[in-house]
Design an enzyme around this catalytic site. Structure first.
Site, short mmCIF file in Angstrom:
data_model
loop_
_atom_site.label_atom_id
_atom_site.label_comp_id
_atom_site.label_asym_id
_atom_site.label_seq_id
_atom_site.Cartn_x
_atom_site.Cartn_y
_atom_site.Cartn_z
N TRP A 133 1.00 -0.98 -0.04
CA TRP A 133 0.01 0.08 0.13
C TRP A 133 0.96 1.20 -0.05
CZ3 TRP A 133 -1.91 3.01 4.70
CH2 TRP A 133 -2.70 3.98 4.50
N ASP A 214 -1.29 -5.55 8.97
CA ASP A 214 -2.34 -4.55 8.78
C ASP A 214 -3.51 -5.39 8.06
OD1 ASP A 214 -3.74 -2.64 7.38
OD2 ASP A 214 -2.09 -1.76 6.59
N LYS A 249 -13.53 0.19 4.78
CA LYS A 249 -14.21 -0.66 3.79
C LYS A 249 -15.57 -1.64 3.93
CE LYS A 249 -10.37 0.65 2.33
NZ LYS A 249 -9.33 1.22 1.21
N1 PLP Z 1 -3.83 -0.37 4.99
C1 PLP Z 1 -4.11 -0.73 3.84
C2 PLP Z 1 -3.47 -2.12 3.30
C3 PLP Z 1 -5.15 -0.14 3.04
O1 PLP Z 1 -5.36 -0.45 1.79
C4 PLP Z 1 -5.66 1.00 3.53
C5 PLP Z 1 -6.73 1.88 2.64
O2 PLP Z 1 -6.61 1.87 1.52
C6 PLP Z 1 -5.32 1.43 4.55
C7 PLP Z 1 -4.34 0.78 5.39
C8 PLP Z 1 -6.05 2.69 5.40
O3 PLP Z 1 -7.29 2.49 5.90
P1 PLP Z 1 -8.12 3.89 6.19
O4 PLP Z 1 -8.64 4.31 5.08
O5 PLP Z 1 -9.19 3.31 7.24
O6 PLP Z 1 -7.10 4.70 7.02
#
Ligand code: PLP
Length: 399
Positions: A133, A214, A249
């Protein structure tokens, strides 16, 4: 005129948000945005889940005052987040070894964890998957860490480079922090099997590394319980670890910033001390989390009927994405495309590393108004029954 800001350089645009700006400015009515990291329903809309609507209705009706929350957030929210990760009867919960903090999305959870880790292991290197990410690197670098990558994706098979992954982890110095996607890897959609995870977890334990799991897509792989298998496997090995959960999500509550940081410690006494330190990190950052999204999620997690409704709605999202994966593969086949796209079916979660090259992605965008990330990542959750045929036609044309 000389001002404080004379020497400030223009920061590079966020690649994904930049793509969205370009998409919004595109006037073609046939345009499709597959660059997003958001689940859309078959009408191309972000759903407001029925379970969320009901929890919100109850909350509004209660006319509750909006006092400050505790620094660590809503107790029931944190309890619910922990139970999603470990299961209700898990030893880490019953022995009081797990701590959970309501956080501003998964991003906020990663940031609190990173800031606390900087205090604990100031000289450690953080290792993220290649690719990962896009915010992982920036976030840990901002927290003051050196960030390196470990082998993960194999572009030739569109699958996992397991041997490379295991070798990278074996080579990490003791005390290194290793960021792992617990399910539905973003951006590739490629996950190790449980057996492969077992081997990786064993190496991490032997090498005395610090796992930071994560989990941003729990429920989008095989189901809420199934997708927590990796977290539970690490917990069963008795490791100290960090976990960032995102509910953005899974509850379709992106803008409410709902997430959680969970830390697994070795004893209830350790937990008490760690709690006091992480509360300081939060207090000196944003003081305490906001109420609305947290209350809605807490209500759903702690009300059996709402929980069941949410789980069903999550299953519908998961099934729709799977159906889109199948349709994409079948329709590309039917369009006479020679390349084998069956790997799309094996990938999990919202994304697929499609194998499309940067040039093909550019042609998709310029000639067909189909927006994907330059890496070839497409959001399968942005496909629907109305746009899939035009997407398939466009992909077939640029291959
Ligand atoms: N970690 C990963 C792997 C993600 O894909 C995302 C969001 O796209 C996040 C963390 C962050 O999520 P949030 O939008 O709840 O901050």
């Amino acid at each position: 005129m000389t001002t404080l800001f004379n020497a400030v350089e223009l920061a590079p645009r966020d690649p994904i948000l930049g793509l969205n700006e370009q998409y919004n400015a595109d006037t073609r009515d046939t345009k499709v945005n597959l660059g997003v990291g958001v689940y859309y329903d078959d009408n191309g809309k972000i759903p407001l889940l029925k379970a969320v609507q009901e929890a919100e209705r109850q909350r509004v009706q209660a006319h509750a005052a909006r006092g400050y929350l505790p620094i660590e957030g809503i107790g029931n929210y944190n309890k619910g987040a922990q139970e999603l990760l470990f299961g209700k009867d898990s030893a880490v919960i019953t022995e009081g070894r797990a701590l959970t903090f309501q956080a501003l999305g998964g991003t906020g959870a990663l940031k609190i964890g990173a800031d606390f880790l900087k205090q604990l292991q100031p000289d450690a290197t953080v290792h993220i998957s290649d690719p990962s990410w896009e915010n992982h690197r920036a976030l840990f670098e901002r927290a003051g860490f050196k960030v390196e990558t470990y082998a993960y994706y194999d572009a030739t098979t569109h699958g996992l480079n397991f041997d490379g992954f295991a070798a990278s982890v074996k080579a990490m110095p003791e005390g290194s922090i290793v960021v792992l996607h617990a399910c539905c890897h973003n951006p590739t959609g490629v996950d190790p099997t449980v057996e492969q995870w077992q081997q990786i977890a064993t190496i991490i334990k032997e090498r005395k590394l610090v796992p930071f799991l994560d989990i941003a897509y729990q429920g989008f792989g095989d189901g809420l319980q199934e997708d927590a298998a990796v977290v539970r496997l690490f917990a069963d090995l008795g490791m100290s670890m960090f976990i960032s959960s995102s509910f953005s999500k899974s509850f379709s509550l992106y803008g409410e910033r709902v997430g959680a940081l969970t830390v697994v410690t070795g004893s209830a006494d350790e937990a008490t001390r760690v709690l006091s330190q992480i509360k300081r990190v939060i207090r000196t950052n944003y003081s305490n989390p906001p109420t609305h999204g947290g209350m809605v999620v807490a209500q759903i997690l702690n009300t059996p009927e709402l929980f069941e409704q949410w789980e069903n709605e999550l299953a519908q999202m998961r099934d729709r994405i799977r159906d889109m994966r199948k349709q994409l593969t079948d329709k590309l086949n039917a369009a006479g495309v020679k390349q084998d796209f069956s790997f799309v079916m094996a990938q999990r979660g919202m994304f697929s590393y499609s194998g499309l090259t940067k040039e093909q992605v550019e042609r998709l965008r310029n000639e067909h108004g189909i927006y994907a990330v330059n890496s070839g990542r497409i959001c399968v959750a942005a496909l629907n029954s109305r746009n899939i045929d035009s997407v398939v036609k466009a992909i077939a044309a640029v291959l």
